[in-house]
Design an enzyme around this catalytic site. Structure first.
Site, short mmCIF file in Angstrom:
data_model
loop_
_atom_site.label_atom_id
_atom_site.label_comp_id
_atom_site.label_asym_id
_atom_site.label_seq_id
_atom_site.Cartn_x
_atom_site.Cartn_y
_atom_site.Cartn_z
N ASP A 113 23.77 -11.37 4.72
CA ASP A 113 24.05 -12.15 3.51
C ASP A 113 25.54 -12.20 3.20
O ASP A 113 26.07 -13.26 2.85
CB ASP A 113 23.29 -11.55 2.32
CG ASP A 113 23.58 -12.30 1.04
OD1 ASP A 113 23.38 -13.53 1.01
OD2 ASP A 113 24.03 -11.66 0.06
N MET B 68 8.17 4.52 5.88
CA MET B 68 8.34 3.16 5.40
C MET B 68 9.63 3.02 4.59
O MET B 68 10.30 1.99 4.64
CB MET B 68 7.14 2.70 4.57
CG MET B 68 5.86 2.57 5.39
SD MET B 68 6.04 1.56 6.88
CE MET B 68 6.52 0.00 6.18
N GLU B 69 10.01 4.07 3.88
CA GLU B 69 11.26 4.03 3.12
C GLU B 69 12.45 3.95 4.07
O GLU B 69 13.40 3.21 3.81
CB GLU B 69 11.36 5.26 2.21
CG GLU B 69 10.46 5.20 0.99
CD GLU B 69 8.96 5.37 1.27
OE1 GLU B 69 8.16 5.09 0.37
OE2 GLU B 69 8.57 5.77 2.39
N MET C 157 0.80 -1.22 0.00
CA MET C 157 0.00 0.00 0.00
C MET C 157 0.83 1.28 0.00
O MET C 157 0.29 2.37 0.11
CB MET C 157 -0.96 0.02 1.20
CG MET C 157 -1.93 -1.12 1.21
SD MET C 157 -2.89 -1.18 -0.32
CE MET C 157 -3.56 -2.82 -0.19
N CYS C 158 2.15 1.17 -0.11
CA CYS C 158 3.00 2.35 -0.16
C CYS C 158 2.93 2.99 -1.54
O CYS C 158 2.91 2.30 -2.55
CB CYS C 158 4.45 1.98 0.15
SG CYS C 158 4.78 1.77 1.88
N HIS C 159 2.94 4.32 -1.53
CA HIS C 159 2.96 5.06 -2.79
C HIS C 159 4.39 5.13 -3.32
O HIS C 159 5.32 5.30 -2.53
CB HIS C 159 2.45 6.49 -2.57
CG HIS C 159 1.01 6.56 -2.23
ND1 HIS C 159 0.54 6.36 -0.95
CD2 HIS C 159 -0.08 6.78 -2.99
CE1 HIS C 159 -0.77 6.47 -0.94
NE2 HIS C 159 -1.18 6.72 -2.16
#
Length: 169
Positions: A130, A115-116, A75-77
């Site tokens: 990793d 969110m970013e 749902m992030c733009h």
């Protein structure tokens, strides 16, 4: 239903319409950490990891993740970011080796970049894992949380120092 919801009138998921929201400068910073062994710490700080410069690669991964957050979080733009920075600080107290990671993101737009910042911090830690897993798979990625945000209707947020998971002081 409220105009600010991720559900449509049928109760199904939708992306919130932000077309009427004011464009402002928006920033966000998030942190996470990864606890490693002394051998991993020694290899990272000496630049002797076989896969290359761990922090340089992780930093680029974090920046790439910030730019692609809308592809990870449904749902992030999609946002045009104006700046992203990833910084590192080692905590080597008590014979533990913890890499503190901070991701800071900036834009000018109609929705925030929290969110970013969170995605950038997470991807950075995952990349360290990793690149170092050949030496030890027991690394622990720590708590990830928003430190601060500015801009938008809700204004500023600054995490209280000493705050626990429940939000209590």
């Amino acid at each position: 239903m409220s105009d600010f919801t991720h559900f449509n009138e049928q109760g199904r998921a939708r992306m919130v319409d932000i077309s009427d929201k004011k464009e402002t400068e928006r920033t966000a910073s998030a942190v996470t950490s990864i606890q490693v062994t002394k051998a991993i710490y020694d290899n990272i700080t000496a630049g002797t990891m076989k896969k290359g410069d761990v922090l340089a690669v992780a930093q680029v991964a974090g920046i790439m993740a910030a730019k692609n957050t809308s592809q990870w979080i449904p749902m992030c733009h999609p946002l045009q970011l104006k700046g992203t920075d990833i910084t590192f600080e080692w905590d080597t107290e008590n014979d533990q080796y913890t890499l503190q990671i901070e991701a800071s993101v900036k834009t000018k737009g109609s929705t925030g970049v929290e969110m970013e910042a969170l995605t950038a911090a997470s991807a950075t830690a995952l990349t360290v894992y990793d690149m170092c897993k050949a030496l030890d798979k027991g690394m622990v990625i720590g708590q990830t949380y928003l430190v601060s945000k500015t801009g938008g209707k809700s204004g500023e947020y600054k995490r209280a120092s000493g705050r626990t998971d429940s939000g209590a002081e």
